[in-house]
Design a protein around this motif. Structure first.
Motif, PDB file in Angstrom:
ATOM      1  N   GLY A  47       0.820  -1.210   0.000  1.00 40.28           N
ATOM      2  CA  GLY A  47       0.000   0.000   0.000  1.00 40.28           C
ATOM      3  C   GLY A  47       0.852   1.257   0.000  1.00 40.28           C
ATOM      4  N   ILE A  48       1.930   1.253   0.769  1.00 45.25           N
ATOM      5  CA  ILE A  48       2.837   2.402   0.773  1.00 45.25           C
ATOM      6  C   ILE A  48       3.482   2.549  -0.603  1.00 45.25           C
ATOM      7  CG2 ILE A  48       5.011   3.264   1.734  1.00 45.25           C
ATOM      8  CD1 ILE A  48       4.141   1.991   4.406  1.00 45.25           C
ATOM      9  N   GLY A  49       3.848   1.436  -1.227  1.00 44.28           N
ATOM     10  CA  GLY A  49       4.441   1.489  -2.560  1.00 44.28           C
ATOM     11  C   GLY A  49       3.484   2.030  -3.599  1.00 44.28           C
ATOM     12  N   LEU A  50       2.200   1.745  -3.461  1.00 44.78           N
ATOM     13  CA  LEU A  50       1.214   2.263  -4.408  1.00 44.78           C
ATOM     14  C   LEU A  50       0.963   3.756  -4.215  1.00 44.78           C
ATOM     15  CD1 LEU A  50      -1.367  -0.669  -4.450  1.00 44.78           C
ATOM     16  CD2 LEU A  50       0.316  -0.068  -6.209  1.00 44.78           C
ATOM     17  N   LEU A  51       1.245   4.269  -3.021  1.00 41.97           N
ATOM     18  CA  LEU A  51       1.062   5.696  -2.769  1.00 41.97           C
ATOM     19  C   LEU A  51       2.185   6.548  -3.349  1.00 41.97           C
ATOM     20  CD1 LEU A  51      -0.202   5.643   0.928  1.00 41.97           C
ATOM     21  CD2 LEU A  51      -1.531   6.064  -1.126  1.00 41.97           C
ATOM     22  N   LEU A  52       3.313   5.928  -3.671  1.00 41.89           N
ATOM     23  CA  LEU A  52       4.438   6.668  -4.232  1.00 41.89           C
ATOM     24  C   LEU A  52       4.099   7.135  -5.646  1.00 41.89           C
ATOM     25  CD1 LEU A  52       7.387   4.392  -3.097  1.00 41.89           C
ATOM     26  CD2 LEU A  52       6.748   6.605  -2.162  1.00 41.89           C
ATOM     27  N   PRO A  53       4.689   8.250  -6.068  1.00 40.86           N
ATOM     28  CA  PRO A  53       4.428   8.719  -7.439  1.00 40.86           C
ATOM     29  C   PRO A  53       5.028   7.764  -8.472  1.00 40.86           C
ATOM     30  CG  PRO A  53       6.053  10.114  -6.351  1.00 40.86           C
ATOM     31  CD  PRO A  53       5.539   9.169  -5.322  1.00 40.86           C
ATOM     32  N   GLU A  54       4.484   7.838  -9.682  1.00 46.26           N
ATOM     33  CA  GLU A  54       4.915   6.936 -10.752  1.00 46.26           C
ATOM     34  C   GLU A  54       6.377   7.150 -11.133  1.00 46.26           C
ATOM     35  OE1 GLU A  54       4.172   3.686 -12.904  1.00 46.26           O
ATOM     36  OE2 GLU A  54       2.639   4.691 -11.725  1.00 46.26           O
ATOM     37  N   GLU A  55       6.876   8.377 -11.003  1.00 39.56           N
ATOM     38  CA  GLU A  55       8.263   8.666 -11.376  1.00 39.56           C
ATOM     39  C   GLU A  55       9.255   7.936 -10.478  1.00 39.56           C
ATOM     40  OE1 GLU A  55       6.165  11.366 -10.569  1.00 39.56           O
ATOM     41  OE2 GLU A  55       5.475  11.540 -12.632  1.00 39.56           O
ATOM     42  N   SER A  56       8.886   7.698  -9.240  1.00 41.16           N
ATOM     43  CA  SER A  56       9.807   7.029  -8.324  1.00 41.16           C
ATOM     44  C   SER A  56      10.021   5.571  -8.699  1.00 41.16           C
ATOM     45  CB  SER A  56       9.288   7.121  -6.891  1.00 41.16           C
ATOM     46  OG  SER A  56       8.123   6.341  -6.748  1.00 41.16           O
ATOM     47  N   ARG A  57       9.110   5.000  -9.429  1.00 38.37           N
ATOM     48  CA  ARG A  57       9.256   3.604  -9.855  1.00 38.37           C
ATOM     49  C   ARG A  57      10.110   3.480 -11.108  1.00 38.37           C
ATOM     50  NH1 ARG A  57       2.940   2.628  -9.460  1.00 38.37           N
ATOM     51  NH2 ARG A  57       2.698   3.287  -7.322  1.00 38.37           N
ATOM     52  N   GLU A  58      10.275   4.574 -11.841  1.00 33.56           N
ATOM     53  CA  GLU A  58      11.005   4.536 -13.100  1.00 33.56           C
ATOM     54  C   GLU A  58      12.458   4.972 -12.965  1.00 33.56           C
ATOM     55  OE1 GLU A  58       8.667   7.003 -15.598  1.00 33.56           O
ATOM     56  OE2 GLU A  58       6.987   5.620 -15.652  1.00 33.56           O
ATOM     57  N   THR A  59      12.843   5.548 -11.842  1.00 30.87           N
ATOM     58  CA  THR A  59      14.213   6.021 -11.674  1.00 30.87           C
ATOM     59  C   THR A  59      15.132   4.871 -11.311  1.00 30.87           C
ATOM     60  OG1 THR A  59      13.809   6.529  -9.347  1.00 30.87           O
ATOM     61  CG2 THR A  59      13.450   8.306 -10.922  1.00 30.87           C
ATOM     62  N   GLU A  60      16.440   5.135 -11.446  1.00 31.43           N
ATOM     63  CA  GLU A  60      17.417   4.121 -11.106  1.00 31.43           C
ATOM     64  C   GLU A  60      17.500   3.965  -9.593  1.00 31.43           C
ATOM     65  OE1 GLU A  60      21.225   4.549 -12.843  1.00 31.43           O
ATOM     66  OE2 GLU A  60      20.421   5.086 -14.799  1.00 31.43           O
ATOM     67  N   ASP A  61      17.958   2.827  -9.169  1.00 31.56           N
ATOM     68  CA  ASP A  61      18.135   2.559  -7.751  1.00 31.56           C
ATOM     69  C   ASP A  61      19.310   3.394  -7.237  1.00 31.56           C
ATOM     70  OD1 ASP A  61      17.788   1.411  -5.308  1.00 31.56           O
ATOM     71  OD2 ASP A  61      18.709  -0.504  -5.822  1.00 31.56           O
ATOM     72  N   PRO A  62      19.159   4.098  -6.112  1.00 31.44           N
ATOM     73  CA  PRO A  62      20.230   4.990  -5.657  1.00 31.44           C
ATOM     74  C   PRO A  62      21.387   4.284  -4.953  1.00 31.44           C
ATOM     75  CG  PRO A  62      18.388   5.096  -4.158  1.00 31.44           C
ATOM     76  CD  PRO A  62      17.958   4.227  -5.306  1.00 31.44           C
ATOM     77  N   THR A  63      21.340   2.989  -4.796  1.00 26.15           N
ATOM     78  CA  THR A  63      22.428   2.303  -4.107  1.00 26.15           C
ATOM     79  C   THR A  63      23.639   2.190  -5.023  1.00 26.15           C
ATOM     80  OG1 THR A  63      21.639   0.147  -4.798  1.00 26.15           O
ATOM     81  CG2 THR A  63      20.833   0.970  -2.693  1.00 26.15           C
ATOM     82  N   PRO A  64      24.840   2.125  -4.483  1.00 23.88           N
ATOM     83  CA  PRO A  64      26.029   2.094  -5.335  1.00 23.88           C
ATOM     84  C   PRO A  64      26.175   0.801  -6.136  1.00 23.88           C
ATOM     85  CG  PRO A  64      26.637   1.944  -3.017  1.00 23.88           C
ATOM     86  CD  PRO A  64      25.173   2.198  -3.070  1.00 23.88           C
ATOM     87  N   PHE A  65      25.539  -0.270  -5.726  1.00 23.53           N
ATOM     88  CA  PHE A  65      25.675  -1.536  -6.435  1.00 23.53           C
ATOM     89  C   PHE A  65      24.493  -1.814  -7.354  1.00 23.53           C
ATOM     90  CE2 PHE A  65      28.120  -2.101  -2.488  1.00 23.53           C
ATOM     91  CZ  PHE A  65      29.374  -2.273  -3.050  1.00 23.53           C
ATOM     92  N   SER A  66      23.718  -0.788  -7.694  1.00 24.42           N
ATOM     93  CA  SER A  66      22.536  -1.008  -8.514  1.00 24.42           C
ATOM     94  C   SER A  66      22.864  -1.066  -9.999  1.00 24.42           C
ATOM     95  CB  SER A  66      21.513   0.097  -8.261  1.00 24.42           C
ATOM     96  OG  SER A  66      22.049   1.345  -8.667  1.00 24.42           O
ATOM     97  N   HIS A  67      24.022  -0.557 -10.397  1.00 22.30           N
ATOM     98  CA  HIS A  67      24.364  -0.568 -11.814  1.00 22.30           C
ATOM     99  C   HIS A  67      24.930  -1.936 -12.202  1.00 22.30           C
ATOM    100  CE1 HIS A  67      27.995   0.595  -9.618  1.00 22.30           C
ATOM    101  NE2 HIS A  67      28.669   0.044 -10.591  1.00 22.30           N
ATOM    102  N   MET A  68      24.873  -2.184 -13.474  1.00 27.27           N
ATOM    103  CA  MET A  68      25.390  -3.457 -13.980  1.00 27.27           C
ATOM    104  C   MET A  68      26.910  -3.406 -13.991  1.00 27.27           C
ATOM    105  SD  MET A  68      22.829  -5.443 -14.864  1.00 27.27           S
ATOM    106  CE  MET A  68      23.410  -6.511 -16.129  1.00 27.27           C
ATOM    107  N   LEU A  69      27.527  -4.358 -13.388  1.00 32.48           N
ATOM    108  CA  LEU A  69      28.977  -4.427 -13.391  1.00 32.48           C
ATOM    109  C   LEU A  69      29.443  -5.118 -14.672  1.00 32.48           C
ATOM    110  CD1 LEU A  69      29.627  -5.497  -9.705  1.00 32.48           C
ATOM    111  CD2 LEU A  69      29.841  -3.220 -10.683  1.00 32.48           C
TER     112      LEU A  69
END
Length: 78
Positions: A47-69
């Motif tokens: 339910g909390i995830g559904l309350l977030l705006p749509e743009e937050s689901r389309e952005t990259e993950d902010p963690t340093p290991f989220s990119h493809m190595l």
């Protein structure tokens, strides 16, 4: 006075069966409560995830290991 307080007329076998049945039902109740709490917490997170705006689901993950190595370069010596 009599020390026999067995008003229902149950024997030891019946009493043991009733005690074991009660303990099994008690354990099943604890398991049900645990599963319901787990289900409710997952539903609340959804339910909390559904309350977030749509743009937050389309952005990259902010963690340093989220990119493809990239695959490491392997140098083979012959």
């Amino acid at each position: 006075m009599s020390d026999n307080h067995d008003y229902l007329g149950t024997g030891n076998t019946s009493r043991l069966t009733a005690d074991v049945t009660f303990l099994m039902l008690k354990g099943a109740g604890y398991a049900m409560v645990f599963c319901l709490v787990l289900w409710a917490s997952i539903a609340a997170l959804q339910g909390i995830g559904l309350l977030l705006p749509e743009e937050s689901r389309e952005t990259e993950d902010p963690t340093p290991f989220s990119h493809m190595l990239a695959d490491p370069v392997v140098i083979q010596l012959t």
